[in-house]
Scaffold this motif. Structure first.
Motif, mmCIF file in Angstrom:
data_model
loop_
_atom_site.group_PDB
_atom_site.id
_atom_site.type_symbol
_atom_site.label_atom_id
_atom_site.label_comp_id
_atom_site.label_asym_id
_atom_site.label_seq_id
_atom_site.Cartn_x
_atom_site.Cartn_y
_atom_site.Cartn_z
ATOM 1 N N LEU A 1 0.781 -1.139 0.077
ATOM 2 C CA LEU A 1 0.040 -0.036 0.049
ATOM 3 C C LEU A 1 0.938 1.295 -0.056
ATOM 4 O O LEU A 1 0.611 2.103 -0.837
ATOM 5 N N PHE A 2 1.884 1.287 0.916
ATOM 6 C CA PHE A 2 2.877 2.728 1.101
ATOM 7 C C PHE A 2 3.793 2.643 -0.257
ATOM 8 O O PHE A 2 4.026 3.527 -0.924
ATOM 9 N N LYS A 3 4.504 1.353 -0.529
ATOM 10 C CA LYS A 3 5.333 1.413 -1.478
ATOM 11 C C LYS A 3 4.731 1.701 -2.743
ATOM 12 O O LYS A 3 5.544 2.554 -3.648
ATOM 13 N N LYS A 4 3.568 1.341 -3.281
ATOM 14 C CA LYS A 4 2.926 1.843 -4.495
ATOM 15 C C LYS A 4 2.828 3.331 -4.518
ATOM 16 O O LYS A 4 2.637 3.938 -5.515
ATOM 17 N N ASN A 5 3.000 4.042 -3.478
ATOM 18 C CA ASN A 5 2.610 5.624 -3.505
ATOM 19 C C ASN A 5 4.087 6.092 -3.142
ATOM 20 O O ASN A 5 4.258 7.235 -2.709
ATOM 21 N N ASN A 6 5.144 5.405 -3.601
ATOM 22 C CA ASN A 6 6.619 5.795 -3.469
ATOM 23 C C ASN A 6 6.753 6.324 -1.822
ATOM 24 O O ASN A 6 7.670 7.419 -1.553
ATOM 25 N N ILE A 7 6.338 5.532 -0.851
ATOM 26 C CA ILE A 7 6.714 6.084 0.409
ATOM 27 C C ILE A 7 7.517 4.785 1.095
ATOM 28 O O ILE A 7 7.291 3.848 0.984
ATOM 29 N N ASN A 8 8.744 5.513 1.575
ATOM 30 C CA ASN A 8 9.718 4.496 2.230
ATOM 31 C C ASN A 8 9.140 3.575 3.395
ATOM 32 O O ASN A 8 8.799 4.363 4.266
ATOM 33 N N ILE A 9 8.969 2.702 3.026
ATOM 34 C CA ILE A 9 8.537 1.757 4.047
ATOM 35 C C ILE A 9 9.479 0.376 4.058
ATOM 36 O O ILE A 9 10.022 0.025 2.773
ATOM 37 N N GLN A 10 9.575 -0.101 5.213
ATOM 38 C CA GLN A 10 10.449 -1.499 5.216
ATOM 39 C C GLN A 10 9.372 -2.594 6.077
ATOM 40 O O GLN A 10 8.989 -1.946 7.375
ATOM 41 N N LYS A 11 9.545 -3.761 5.878
ATOM 42 C CA LYS A 11 9.021 -4.786 6.542
ATOM 43 C C LYS A 11 9.769 -5.157 7.789
ATOM 44 O O LYS A 11 10.947 -5.153 7.919
ATOM 45 N N ALA A 12 9.002 -5.025 9.200
ATOM 46 C CA ALA A 12 9.672 -5.412 10.154
ATOM 47 C C ALA A 12 8.917 -6.142 11.189
ATOM 48 O O ALA A 12 7.650 -6.173 10.810
ATOM 49 N N ASP A 13 9.355 -6.605 12.110
ATOM 50 C CA ASP A 13 8.377 -7.281 13.024
ATOM 51 C C ASP A 13 7.997 -6.248 14.075
ATOM 52 O O ASP A 13 8.669 -5.962 15.176
ATOM 53 N N ILE A 14 6.812 -5.766 13.817
ATOM 54 C CA ILE A 14 6.342 -4.798 14.529
ATOM 55 C C ILE A 14 5.138 -5.222 15.618
ATOM 56 O O ILE A 14 3.885 -5.986 15.110
ATOM 57 N N PRO A 15 5.000 -5.008 16.853
ATOM 58 C CA PRO A 15 3.942 -5.498 17.764
ATOM 59 C C PRO A 15 2.459 -4.916 17.208
ATOM 60 O O PRO A 15 2.698 -3.757 16.335
ATOM 61 N N PHE A 16 1.341 -5.039 17.915
ATOM 62 C CA PHE A 16 0.243 -4.471 17.650
ATOM 63 C C PHE A 16 0.178 -3.106 18.269
ATOM 64 O O PHE A 16 -0.844 -2.814 18.947
ATOM 65 N N VAL A 17 0.889 -2.451 17.859
ATOM 66 C CA VAL A 17 0.903 -0.852 18.434
ATOM 67 C C VAL A 17 1.283 0.012 17.104
ATOM 68 O O VAL A 17 1.777 -0.469 16.040
ATOM 69 N N LYS A 18 1.127 1.456 17.144
ATOM 70 C CA LYS A 18 1.383 2.187 16.110
ATOM 71 C C LYS A 18 2.001 3.339 16.644
ATOM 72 O O LYS A 18 1.672 3.874 18.112
ATOM 73 N N MET A 19 3.084 3.815 16.075
ATOM 74 C CA MET A 19 3.931 5.050 16.600
ATOM 75 C C MET A 19 4.359 5.964 15.632
ATOM 76 O O MET A 19 4.625 5.586 14.557
ATOM 77 N N LEU A 20 4.045 7.441 15.845
ATOM 78 C CA LEU A 20 4.360 8.288 14.822
ATOM 79 C C LEU A 20 5.301 9.390 15.536
ATOM 80 O O LEU A 20 4.750 9.915 16.552
ATOM 81 N N ILE A 21 6.524 9.647 14.929
ATOM 82 C CA ILE A 21 7.353 10.704 15.611
ATOM 83 C C ILE A 21 7.566 11.665 14.487
ATOM 84 O O ILE A 21 8.170 11.240 13.462
ATOM 85 N N SER A 22 7.515 12.784 14.900
ATOM 86 C CA SER A 22 7.825 14.004 13.987
ATOM 87 C C SER A 22 8.889 14.676 14.493
ATOM 88 O O SER A 22 8.898 15.313 15.700
#
Length: 168
Positions: free
Chosen positions: A92-113
């Motif tokens: 979803l993100f890659k096809k919109n040319n957004i830098n994303i990498q597969k990682a083992d992420i738990p069921f949480v979300k975090m955004l840092i600006s």
């Protein structure tokens, strides 16, 4: 005595400091706060995505798409489920040319600006641990710079390790 004095200093100090932390309830409010944080960013957005809410991927992509001035790094679980439908987060993100990498992420979300402010999002999942239960969603918006910087440093270390591993 010393303890009484310390207690007094502590209690008075605490009441004077307004903690720059807010709880945000509701999926729409959480997503709109994430978008606002992205709009305010000056240099960087770092995200860990363990799940997405319905429509959230598109909202984040729209907010990030027009910010070519930002360094964007996303570490994400490969997939998540929305209404029993498997969503390929990476694609979803890659096809919109957004830098994303597969990682083992738990069921949480975090955004840092900009290493300055951040948002953690938590939610409960259905019994089978697949579907998000949106009405349980809570966002913790945090403007303590020291804390945001600390999380950002940890994020960048994780990213570096992943990049090294993927080069091997």
């Amino acid at each position: 005595d010393t303890l009484t004095r310390l207690t007094h200093i502590y209690e008075n100090g605490m009441s004077q400091v307004q903690a720059p932390i807010w709880r945000i309830y509701g999926v729409e409010k959480i997503i709109s706060q994430e978008v606002e944080i992205i709009k305010r960013a000056k240099k960087s957005i770092n995200m860990r995505i363990g799940f997405l809410f319905e429509g959230e991927g598109e909202e984040l992509i729209n907010a990030l798409k027009y910010r070519k001035d930002l360094e964007v790094n996303i570490l994400a679980s490969p997939t998540c489920y929305i209404n029993n439908e498997e969503i390929d987060i990476i694609k979803l993100f890659k096809k919109n040319n957004i830098n994303i990498q597969k990682a083992d992420i738990p069921f949480v979300k975090m955004l840092i600006s900009d290493s300055k402010e951040m948002m953690h999002t938590y939610t409960k999942f259905s019994e089978d641990k697949r579907n998000v239960i949106p009405e349980t969603a809570i966002g913790i918006w945090n403007k303590y710079e020291e804390i945001a910087k600390n999380y950002d440093d940890r994020f960048m270390n994780q990213l570096k390790k992943l990049k090294k591993k993927n080069q091997r």
